[in-house]
Write an enzyme that holds these catalytic residues in place. Structure first.
Site, PDB file in Angstrom:
ATOM      1  N   TRP A 146       2.437   1.681  -3.372  1.00  0.00           N
ATOM      2  CA  TRP A 146       1.452   2.082  -4.374  1.00  0.00           C
ATOM      3  C   TRP A 146       1.480   3.586  -4.597  1.00  0.00           C
ATOM      4  CZ3 TRP A 146      -2.619   5.479  -3.869  1.00  0.00           C
ATOM      5  CH2 TRP A 146      -3.547   5.511  -4.909  1.00  0.00           C
ATOM      6  N   HIS A 147       1.818   4.341  -3.555  1.00  0.00           N
ATOM      7  CA  HIS A 147       1.785   5.798  -3.655  1.00  0.00           C
ATOM      8  C   HIS A 147       2.903   6.360  -4.529  1.00  0.00           C
ATOM      9  CE1 HIS A 147      -0.788   5.240  -0.093  1.00  0.00           C
ATOM     10  NE2 HIS A 147      -1.344   6.374  -0.462  1.00  0.00           N
ATOM     11  N   GLY A 148       3.962   5.608  -4.746  1.00  0.00           N
ATOM     12  CA  GLY A 148       5.010   6.140  -5.597  1.00  0.00           C
ATOM     13  C   GLY A 148       6.326   5.408  -5.449  1.00  0.00           C
TER      14      GLY A 148
ATOM     15  N   PHE B 172      -0.204  10.124  -7.829  1.00  0.00           N
ATOM     16  CA  PHE B 172      -0.216   8.707  -7.491  1.00  0.00           C
ATOM     17  C   PHE B 172      -0.996   7.899  -8.527  1.00  0.00           C
ATOM     18  CE2 PHE B 172      -0.179  10.518  -2.967  1.00  0.00           C
ATOM     19  CZ  PHE B 172       1.187  10.667  -3.006  1.00  0.00           C
TER      20      PHE B 172
ATOM     21  N   VAL C 264       0.849  -1.207   0.000  1.00  0.00           N
ATOM     22  CA  VAL C 264       0.000   0.000   0.000  1.00  0.00           C
ATOM     23  C   VAL C 264       0.881   1.252   0.000  1.00  0.00           C
ATOM     24  CG1 VAL C 264      -1.609   1.382   1.369  1.00  0.00           C
ATOM     25  CG2 VAL C 264      -2.004  -1.068   1.084  1.00  0.00           C
TER      26      VAL C 264
END
Length: 484
Positions: free
Chosen positions: A327-329, A484, A324
């Site tokens: 996932w943001h970067g 994102f 998770v």
């Protein structure tokens, strides 16, 4: 073209008129207009990226049909695997390829081996994380026979590219959204007014709260080496509020716009700052993403590790939240952010309270002292970890933490901006939190707030919010989650 712009306002007014008053009796034409409007909306950012969006959608549309029609389980698995490789591979290439190249080069440099590897100039398609997760969940649901493959290509293409939620979610599952495209939609005045109210609240949070907080937080993070710890503490407090107001504001606008078009899309926030532990926080924060990972990552992992007992559950949580975070970067800060949040779950798992919901009694004006301490502790925990979320690299985050925990924490804050602006922003933040607290039992804060007031008082509240939105519109900043 963003929601808080006059260009989008003009676009949507024309779209709304054509959608309901010209094509309202023809479902197929309505869906075709939705698709055309969604592609026009996406093209306004970069028309070349339309080819990527259309290509990915076409591949997944065909794969869904082939998976359903195939009689061989082996073939079905291979087709699903092809879809997963295409979806995850696309994310890895566009978002993480340069990250892997840099990490590989840096690892060899520690051994004094110089690899002449150059990063590529890759343009990351807007919203790729969001529409890729839609297509992955669709293929998995078709494979697991939770839904039939979509035969109408217009409906499938519209599902993937639905413009209110295309760039920053919420991430709707096809099993919920596609049926809404397949049935006739009726104009509903109550849904219209509810949608407008939710858009207003989302705009207020974005333009009045988030963008004003951004004026200060940008200055703090740009000059943190020269500021006392008290200023850094104020900066991360405002940044925590900014991230929430920015993203939940976008989600409110997306959901409100979808309501105006006759759709109910996934709720994305449930007042996360009133959570009483970190597990409850993640059930209330970016709900569509966390539920997606819970269903497709955490649950399979917890089943695979079930023989390990609590250790297996801890491993599943750590892996899930680390992903998770990533996932943001493509940055070590996001990986560490997710990992730390996974670690914070461990005491709850060991005590057996991870899935226990601590809910404040509906309609209660003040929390108990215990509830207040739980909420404050959870907020402070999130606030401290969000330093990683905002920092450009681990080194900056480390030095920010170092500066934060010093004796200057007890000095007067020194801000590189006007004190009057800071005071006004603080008042607005307190007002937003108060309104959210009063409306915490509803889907969004002002859905009923003042609903029973006299008409004059209720509309006075709306006009004050509208005036504030126009007054502060000069501080406009890009939505944080667009990257994102």
């Amino acid at each position: 073209m963003v929601f808080n712009s006059f260009i989008f306002c003009g676009f949507f007014l024309c779209f709304f008129f054509a959608y309901w008053f010209l094509l309202g009796r023809n479902l197929k034409l309505q869906n075709l207009l939705l698709l055309a409007g969604s592609y026009l909306f996406y093209a306004s950012a970069n028309w070349r990226l339309l080819f990527i969006l259309a290509g990915i959608t076409t591949i997944n549309y065909l794969l869904g049909l082939f998976i359903e029609r195939s009689a061989s389980q082996r073939t079905r698995k291979l087709l699903l695997l092809a879809g997963l490789v295409q979806g995850i591979g696309g994310l890895l290439y566009f978002k993480y390829f340069n990250f892997f190249i840099d990490a590989f080069r840096d690892a060899f440099s520690l051994l004094h081996i110089n690899l002449n590897l150059q990063s590529l100039n890759i343009i990351v398609p807007l919203g790729i994380s969001f529409f890729t997760f839609r297509t992955i969940s669709y293929l998995l649901d078709v494979y697991n026979e939770k839904m039939a493959a979509v035969k109408d290509w217009v409906i499938f293409f519209t599902y993937v590219s639905f413009f209110p939620s295309l760039l920053s979610g919420p991430i709707d599952k096809a099993v919920k959204f596609v049926p809404q495209l397949e049935r006739k939609r009726e104009f509903n005045y109550l849904q219209l007014t509810t949608g407008l109210r939710q858009i207003l609240w989302g705009l207020f949070k974005k333009v009045v709260i988030a963008d004003n907080c951004g004026v200060f937080t940008n200055q703090v993070f740009d000059n943190f080496q020269h500021l006392p710890a008290s200023s850094l503490l104020l900066g991360i407090f405002l940044y925590t509020i900014q991230v929430y107001a920015d993203f939940s504001g976008y989600s409110d606008m997306a959901i409100g716009i979808a309501r105006l078009l006759g759709f109910n899309i996934t709720r994305n926030f449930d007042y996360p700052f009133f959570a009483q532990n970190i597990a409850q926080f993640w059930r209330k924060w970016h709900i569509s993403l966390t539920s997606w990972f819970t269903e497709y990552v955490f649950t399979p992992l917890s089943i695979a590790f079930r023989d390990l007992g609590q250790t297996g559950l801890i491993l599943a949580i750590l892996i899930n939240l680390t992903i998770v975070g990533m996932w943001h970067g493509a940055n070590w800060t996001y990986l560490l952010f997710g990992l730390i949040h996974g670690v914070l779950f461990i005491p709850l798992i060991l005590k057996g309270t991870m899935n226990k919901t601590k809910k404040i009694k509906p309609g209660k004006f003040l929390p108990t002292f215990r509830e207040f301490l739980n909420m404050a502790g959870t907020f402070i925990t999130v606030m401290l970890t969000i330093i990683l979320f905002r920092s450009e690299n681990i080194n900056q985050a480390f030095h920010f933490f170092t500066g934060l925990f010093s004796l200057t924490l007890f000095s007067n804050p020194v801000m590189p901006v006007s004190s009057s602006g800071l005071i006004l922003t603080s008042i607005l933040v307190i007002l937003m939190m108060l309104i959210e607290w009063l409306g915490r039992d509803d889907e969004f804060a002002i859905i009923r707030l003042g609903y029973k007031w006299p008409t004059v008082a209720r509309w006075t509240l709306y006009y004050v919010m509208i005036i504030a939105i126009f007054y502060f519109s000069g501080n406009e900043q890009q939505f944080i989650y667009f990257k994102f």
